[in-house]
Design a protein around this motif. Structure first.
Motif, short mmCIF file in Angstrom:
data_model
loop_
_atom_site.label_atom_id
_atom_site.label_comp_id
_atom_site.label_asym_id
_atom_site.label_seq_id
_atom_site.Cartn_x
_atom_site.Cartn_y
_atom_site.Cartn_z
N PRO A 70 0.80 -1.23 0.00
CA PRO A 70 0.00 0.00 0.00
C PRO A 70 0.83 1.28 0.00
CG PRO A 70 -0.92 -1.59 1.54
CD PRO A 70 0.38 -2.15 1.07
N VAL A 71 1.95 1.27 0.71
CA VAL A 71 2.82 2.45 0.74
C VAL A 71 3.40 2.71 -0.65
CG1 VAL A 71 4.92 3.46 1.69
CG2 VAL A 71 3.36 2.17 3.18
N LEU A 72 3.85 1.65 -1.29
CA LEU A 72 4.39 1.79 -2.65
C LEU A 72 3.31 2.22 -3.63
CD1 LEU A 72 6.85 -1.25 -2.97
CD2 LEU A 72 7.35 1.14 -2.41
N ALA A 73 2.08 1.75 -3.41
CA ALA A 73 0.97 2.15 -4.27
C ALA A 73 0.73 3.65 -4.16
CB ALA A 73 -0.29 1.38 -3.90
N ILE A 74 0.77 4.18 -2.93
CA ILE A 74 0.58 5.62 -2.71
C ILE A 74 1.70 6.41 -3.39
CG2 ILE A 74 0.53 7.43 -0.97
CD1 ILE A 74 -0.82 5.40 0.91
N ILE A 75 2.94 5.92 -3.22
CA ILE A 75 4.09 6.60 -3.84
C ILE A 75 3.94 6.59 -5.36
CG2 ILE A 75 6.58 6.44 -4.26
CD1 ILE A 75 6.86 5.35 -1.41
N ALA A 76 3.50 5.46 -5.91
CA ALA A 76 3.33 5.34 -7.35
C ALA A 76 2.31 6.35 -7.87
CB ALA A 76 2.89 3.92 -7.71
N ILE A 77 1.17 6.45 -7.20
CA ILE A 77 0.13 7.39 -7.64
C ILE A 77 0.62 8.82 -7.52
CG2 ILE A 77 -2.16 8.28 -7.10
CD1 ILE A 77 -2.14 5.60 -8.60
N LEU A 78 1.34 9.13 -6.44
CA LEU A 78 1.87 10.49 -6.27
C LEU A 78 2.87 10.81 -7.38
CD1 LEU A 78 2.38 10.71 -2.40
CD2 LEU A 78 0.70 11.94 -3.78
N CYS A 79 3.72 9.87 -7.73
CA CYS A 79 4.70 10.10 -8.79
C CYS A 79 4.01 10.30 -10.14
CB CYS A 79 5.67 8.92 -8.88
SG CYS A 79 6.88 8.85 -7.53
N ILE A 80 2.99 9.52 -10.41
CA ILE A 80 2.25 9.67 -11.67
C ILE A 80 1.55 11.03 -11.69
CG2 ILE A 80 0.34 8.76 -13.05
CD1 ILE A 80 1.11 5.96 -11.95
N ALA A 81 1.00 11.44 -10.54
CA ALA A 81 0.35 12.75 -10.46
C ALA A 81 1.34 13.88 -10.70
CB ALA A 81 -0.32 12.91 -9.09
N GLY A 97 11.08 5.08 -10.19
CA GLY A 97 12.02 4.01 -10.52
C GLY A 97 12.69 3.43 -9.29
N LEU A 98 13.09 4.30 -8.36
CA LEU A 98 13.81 3.84 -7.18
C LEU A 98 12.93 3.10 -6.19
CD1 LEU A 98 16.00 7.02 -6.54
CD2 LEU A 98 16.83 4.77 -7.27
N THR A 99 11.64 3.43 -6.16
CA THR A 99 10.76 2.83 -5.15
C THR A 99 9.86 1.71 -5.69
OG1 THR A 99 9.08 4.54 -5.53
CG2 THR A 99 10.69 4.94 -3.77
N VAL A 100 9.45 1.80 -6.93
CA VAL A 100 8.49 0.82 -7.48
C VAL A 100 9.19 -0.11 -8.48
CG1 VAL A 100 6.26 0.51 -8.63
CG2 VAL A 100 6.61 2.45 -7.09
N ASN A 101 9.34 0.32 -9.72
CA ASN A 101 10.14 -0.42 -10.69
C ASN A 101 10.50 0.51 -11.85
OD1 ASN A 101 8.14 -0.83 -13.01
ND2 ASN A 101 7.01 -1.84 -11.34
#
Length: 312
Positions: A50-61, A116-120
């Motif tokens: 879930p934490v990585l999911a939040i980071i991913a959405i924030l990065c995309i935003a 890239g550093l946190t998700v893939n």
């Protein structure tokens, strides 16, 4: 074409507030990007922290916002002429062009690197390509050179669910491509409806939107065609296993209404100066896309709950 003269302000900083820089991010467009990216993340097979999911959405935003800032930087000259965009931060003089450029580039690098550093790195590369496609391919090349600008350039707005999907799976699949196609095929009907009742604005700045180049009659026929294609794409998840038959019924009803509005536009008389059918199609198209992706996510959550209760 009107061009903003920044010769007296280059090298100086504006007194822009946080709200002006937030406006550079195109928050309404960003909300759509975030929503569809989240849908791609939810619909993808597998699980993500879930934490990585939040980071991913924030990065995309943030990446989407960076694209918006770069778009406003490059399009400041035509934004100053069009009534729809004249009050944007750069043409209104609240933000200097060089500030918007630096802001957009910084956010682009930041969003891609963190993702890239946190998700893939596959999803990060996909985000970088999307930013490049919107800022360079669409904004700097296609927008002012071809009436197919929205068709080809619309791909940048259709990539977010694929990026969300890639954040979970590290790749793409047929289902993620279908999510892309729903938005990609929806985009021409959505934007050309707007272009019909904003034809004078686009004509004033020399942007070759379809109604100005091919005429209203041809544009209305193409809007109808793309609405029909969008309807097929929207129903497709019910046949690929991504969604249930219940979703298929819901998407079919929503799509039938979308096509019905397109028919009204097709039959719209040339004498209709207000172009009420086009305005109604444009308004409904926004609701339609949110409703389709909402239905997909509700269907997925309902399926997960049924499976958890042993009902599936």
């Amino acid at each position: 074409m009107a061009v903003i003269d920044n010769s007296e302000t280059i090298g100086s900083l504006s007194e822009a507030g946080a709200g002006d820089f937030f406006a550079l991010l195109k928050p309404r467009v960003m909300s759509l990007v975030v929503f569809t990216a989240f849908a791609g993340l939810v619909l993808a097979p597998g699980h993500v922290n879930p934490v990585l999911a939040i980071i991913a959405i924030l990065c995309i935003a943030v990446g989407a916002g960076a694209s918006g800032a770069l778009n406003m930087w490059y399009d400041a000259d035509i934004d100053a002429v069009m009534t729809r965009t004249a009050r944007r931060p750069i043409p209104a003089g609240r933000v200097q062009p060089q500030e918007a450029l630096a802001f957009g580039v910084t956010l682009s690098v930041f969003s891609v690197a963190i993702l890239g550093l946190t998700v893939n790195w596959f999803s990060a590369a996909f985000l970088a390509f999307t930013i490049f496609f919107y800022a360079v391919v669409y904004t700097m090349w296609l927008k002012r050179s071809t009436p197919q600008n929205i068709v080809i350039g619309g791909a940048s707005g259709a990539f977010p669910p694929m990026i969300g999907w890639a954040c979970v799976t590290g790749g793409v699949s047929l289902d993620s491509i279908i999510l892309f196609l729903i938005i990609f095929l929806w985009t021409p009907a959505h934007f050309w409806a707007l272009a019909l009742f904003k034809m004078k604005d686009y004509g004033a700045v020399g942007v070759p939107m379809m109604p100005n180049v091919a005429g209203a009659a041809s544009t209305k026929r193409q809007i109808f065609l793309y609405a029909v294609l969008t309807a097929f794409a929207a129903v497709a998840p019910a046949f690929t296993g991504l969604a249930s038959f219940g979703y298929g019924i819901a998407s079919g009803i929503l799509s039938a209404i979308f096509v019905a509005y397109a028919v009204l536009v097709l039959k719209m008389p040339e004498s209709d100066e207000r172009m009420a059918p086009a305005r109604k199609l444009f308004a409904y198209s926004i609701f339609y896309l949110f409703a389709i992706f909402s239905a997909l996510m509700v269907d997925r959550f309902a399926g997960a709950i049924s499976a958890g209760l042993g009902l599936a």
